[in-house]
Write a protein that holds these residues in place. Structure first.
Motif, PDB file in Angstrom:
ATOM      1  N   LEU A 152      33.571  74.095  55.839  1.00 32.23           N
ATOM      2  CA  LEU A 152      33.319  75.194  54.912  1.00 32.23           C
ATOM      3  C   LEU A 152      33.303  74.715  53.442  1.00 32.23           C
ATOM      4  O   LEU A 152      32.505  75.306  52.944  1.00 32.23           O
ATOM      5  CB  LEU A 152      34.592  76.310  54.944  1.00 32.23           C
ATOM      6  CG  LEU A 152      34.507  77.438  54.322  1.00 32.23           C
ATOM      7  CD1 LEU A 152      33.489  78.393  54.561  1.00 32.23           C
ATOM      8  CD2 LEU A 152      35.868  78.413  54.449  1.00 32.23           C
ATOM      9  N   PHE A 153      34.086  73.929  53.132  1.00 31.54           N
ATOM     10  CA  PHE A 153      34.105  73.456  51.633  1.00 31.54           C
ATOM     11  C   PHE A 153      32.575  72.811  51.457  1.00 31.54           C
ATOM     12  O   PHE A 153      32.079  73.091  50.266  1.00 31.54           O
ATOM     13  CB  PHE A 153      35.054  72.540  51.422  1.00 31.54           C
ATOM     14  CG  PHE A 153      35.153  71.683  50.020  1.00 31.54           C
ATOM     15  CD1 PHE A 153      35.331  72.109  49.037  1.00 31.54           C
ATOM     16  CD2 PHE A 153      34.371  70.306  50.023  1.00 31.54           C
ATOM     17  CE1 PHE A 153      35.429  71.545  47.836  1.00 31.54           C
ATOM     18  CE2 PHE A 153      34.375  69.826  49.010  1.00 31.54           C
ATOM     19  CZ  PHE A 153      34.715  70.237  47.721  1.00 31.54           C
ATOM     20  N   ALA A 194      29.746  73.325  53.076  1.00 34.05           N
ATOM     21  CA  ALA A 194      28.873  74.419  52.920  1.00 34.05           C
ATOM     22  C   ALA A 194      28.869  75.211  51.704  1.00 34.05           C
ATOM     23  O   ALA A 194      27.731  75.506  51.191  1.00 34.05           O
ATOM     24  CB  ALA A 194      29.255  75.496  54.172  1.00 34.05           C
ATOM     25  N   LEU A 195      30.066  75.441  51.167  1.00 31.59           N
ATOM     26  CA  LEU A 195      30.171  76.236  49.983  1.00 31.59           C
ATOM     27  C   LEU A 195      29.567  75.382  48.916  1.00 31.59           C
ATOM     28  O   LEU A 195      28.931  75.819  47.895  1.00 31.59           O
ATOM     29  CB  LEU A 195      31.529  76.776  49.539  1.00 31.59           C
ATOM     30  CG  LEU A 195      31.934  77.738  50.469  1.00 31.59           C
ATOM     31  CD1 LEU A 195      33.635  78.157  50.229  1.00 31.59           C
ATOM     32  CD2 LEU A 195      31.114  79.072  50.293  1.00 31.59           C
ATOM     33  N   LEU A 240      25.761  75.399  48.792  1.00 30.22           N
ATOM     34  CA  LEU A 240      25.366  76.528  47.936  1.00 30.22           C
ATOM     35  C   LEU A 240      25.478  76.762  46.606  1.00 30.22           C
ATOM     36  O   LEU A 240      24.606  77.193  45.668  1.00 30.22           O
ATOM     37  CB  LEU A 240      25.616  77.729  48.764  1.00 30.22           C
ATOM     38  CG  LEU A 240      25.617  77.749  50.178  1.00 30.22           C
ATOM     39  CD1 LEU A 240      26.160  79.195  51.009  1.00 30.22           C
ATOM     40  CD2 LEU A 240      23.903  78.082  50.646  1.00 30.22           C
ATOM     41  N   VAL A 241      26.590  76.218  45.993  1.00 29.77           N
ATOM     42  CA  VAL A 241      27.081  76.678  44.720  1.00 29.77           C
ATOM     43  C   VAL A 241      26.441  75.571  43.738  1.00 29.77           C
ATOM     44  O   VAL A 241      25.802  75.838  42.652  1.00 29.77           O
ATOM     45  CB  VAL A 241      28.496  76.535  44.516  1.00 29.77           C
ATOM     46  CG1 VAL A 241      29.020  76.420  43.160  1.00 29.77           C
ATOM     47  CG2 VAL A 241      29.216  77.671  45.293  1.00 29.77           C
TER      48      VAL A 241
END
Length: 337
Positions: free
Chosen positions: A268-269, A271-272, A275-276
Motif C-alpha cells: 500500500l505504501f 502504491a500511494l 500516485l503521489v
C-alpha cells in the motif's frame, strides 16, 4: 411457667435467628489449599515385596493425570538414574488430581529392575510438567551405591510441536515475523541434560534450512520431561510458506509449517508513493510553466500617431484611409496627365 406475653417475643426471636442463619453464606466444605510446589508423601517408609502402600500428594494442577511408579537407583535429590528403565513399569498406577490439587492412590510394592535406594516416582502425564520423587525402601530388595550418571542424555519429543504468537502492526509493514516454538521433550537417557543447545532452522520451499543455535536454560534429569520454548524469527519482509525445524544432537526432533502473510502495508505504501510522486511533479511543473508564461504575456507598447485634429480624435494612418486604399482594379498613376 413463662408468661403468655413473653411467648410471642420468644417465637419472633427464634424466627429472626433462623432467618439470619439462612441468609449467611455457607462456608466451603473443603477450603482451597494455598498455592505451592507439588508434594508427594507415602504412607510408610518401608514395605516388603507384595505389600501395598498409599501414595498421596498436594499442590498439583487440578485435573492433571499422574503416573506413579516404584523405581530403583534413585533418590529424591538426584532423581532416578537410568530413567523409567529403573522402574517397575508394569505395576505402576495412574492418578487424577482433584479440584483441590490433591490425589491419593494405592501402589503395590513390586521389586524394581534396579537395586535400591528406591523412590516413588510421580510424574505428570497431562496438564503438568512436574516430577516429584519420594524416598522408599523395598524390604529384602538388593541395595547398591547410586551409580554415577554417566552416558548420554537422549531427548525425545513427547508432544507435538506448535508455534505460538501472532504478527502485529509492524509486521504488516514489513517488520521481521517472529513466533515461539513450543514442544515437550523427555530425557530417555541415563544422564541429565544440562542447558541443551538446540538448532532451530527455517526454510522456504526446497531451500535448505538456515540453522541458528538456541540454548534452553535448565536441567532435564533422566526420566523427566520439560517444556521447551524457542524463539523463531524470519528476515524483514518475509512472506510465504516456511518450515520450522528443531534438532538436538544431530537428530531432528520436530518440524512445523508456518505460513506468513504478505506485508500488505508495504504494498500500500509503494502504491500511494507511485500516485503521489507523479502528481507532485506534475503540479510543480505546471507552476514553473505558469510562471514562465506570465513573463511572456507582458503588454507590448504600440505607437499611436499624433492627434492632428485636436484632442479627442485619432488620426488615421494614410495607407488605411478608406478613399485612398488601393484596390486590385484601380490603375496605377504615373505622373501628371
Amino acid at each position: 411457667m413463662r408468661p403468655a406475653a413473653a411467648r410471642p417475643r420468644t417465637a419472633l426471636a427464634a424466627l429472626l435467628t433462623a432467618l439470619a442463619l439462612a441468609l449467611l453464606p455457607a462456608a466451603p466444605a473443603h477450603p482451597a489449599p494455598a498455592a505451592g510446589d507439588p508434594t508427594v508423601a507415602v504412607s510408610q517408609a518401608q514395605a516388603p515385596k507384595g505389600g501395598e502402600l498409599t501414595v498421596s500428594g498436594a499442590g498439583w494442577k487440578a485435573g492433571a493425570l499422574l503416573m506413579v511408579l516404584l523405581c530403583g537407583q534413585g533418590t529424591p535429590e538426584k532423581g532416578v538414574v537410568g530413567g523409567t528403565n529403573s522402574c517397575a513399569n508394569t505395576d505402576g498406577r495412574a492418578a487424577t488430581v482433584d479440584a483441590r490439587g490433591a490425589f491419593s492412590v494405592k501402589l503395590p510394592v513390586a521389586a524394581p529392575p534396579r537395586p535400591c535406594p528406591c523412590v516413588v516416582h510421580v510424574s505428570g502425564v497431562t496438564g503438568t510438567q512436574d516430577v516429584v520423587d519420594a524416598g522408599f525402601t523395598v524390604a529384602g530388595h538388593p541395595t547398591a551405591p547410586l551409580p554415577d550418571a554417566t552416558g548420554d542424555g537422549r531427548l525425545a519429543v513427547l508432544t507435538a510441536a506448535r508455534l505460538e504468537g501472532s504478527g502485529g502492526v509492524l509486521t504488516w509493514f514489513g517488520a521481521p515475523p517472529s513466533r515461539t516454538l513450543v514442544l515437550t521433550v523427555g530425557n530417555l537417557g541415563g544422564a541429565p541434560v544440562r542447558d541443551p543447545v538446540f538448532l532451530v532452522g527455517t526454510a522456504r520451499g526446497v531451500l535448505a534450512p538456515g540453522d541458528e543455535e538456541r540454548q534452553w536454560r535448565g536441567t532435564i534429569k533422566p526420566g523427566q520431561k520439560a517444556r521447551i520454548e524457542l524463539d523463531v524469527e524470519l528476515s524483514a519482509g518475509a512472506h510465504g510458506d516456511y518450515r520450522v525445524s528443531v534438532s538436538y544432537g544431530g537428530k531432528l526432533l520436530a518440524e512445523q509449517p508456518w505460513t506468513v502473510g504478505r506485508p500488505w502495508g508495504v504494498v500500500l505504501f509503494w502504491a500511494l508513493l507511485a500516485l503521489v510522486v507523479p502528481a507532485a511533479l506534475f503540479r510543480a511543473g505546471m507552476v514553473l510553466v505558469d510562471r514562465a508564461g506570465g513573463r511572456n504575456r507582458d503588454p507590448v507598447p504600440v505607437a499611436v500617431p499624433a492627434d492632428a485634429d485636436g484632442p479627442g480624435t485619432t488620426a488615421a494612418l494614410p495607407w488605411f484611409l478608406p478613399d485612398s486604399a488601393p484596390t486590385e482594379n484601380s490603375p496605377t498613376t504615373k505622373g501628371h496627365s
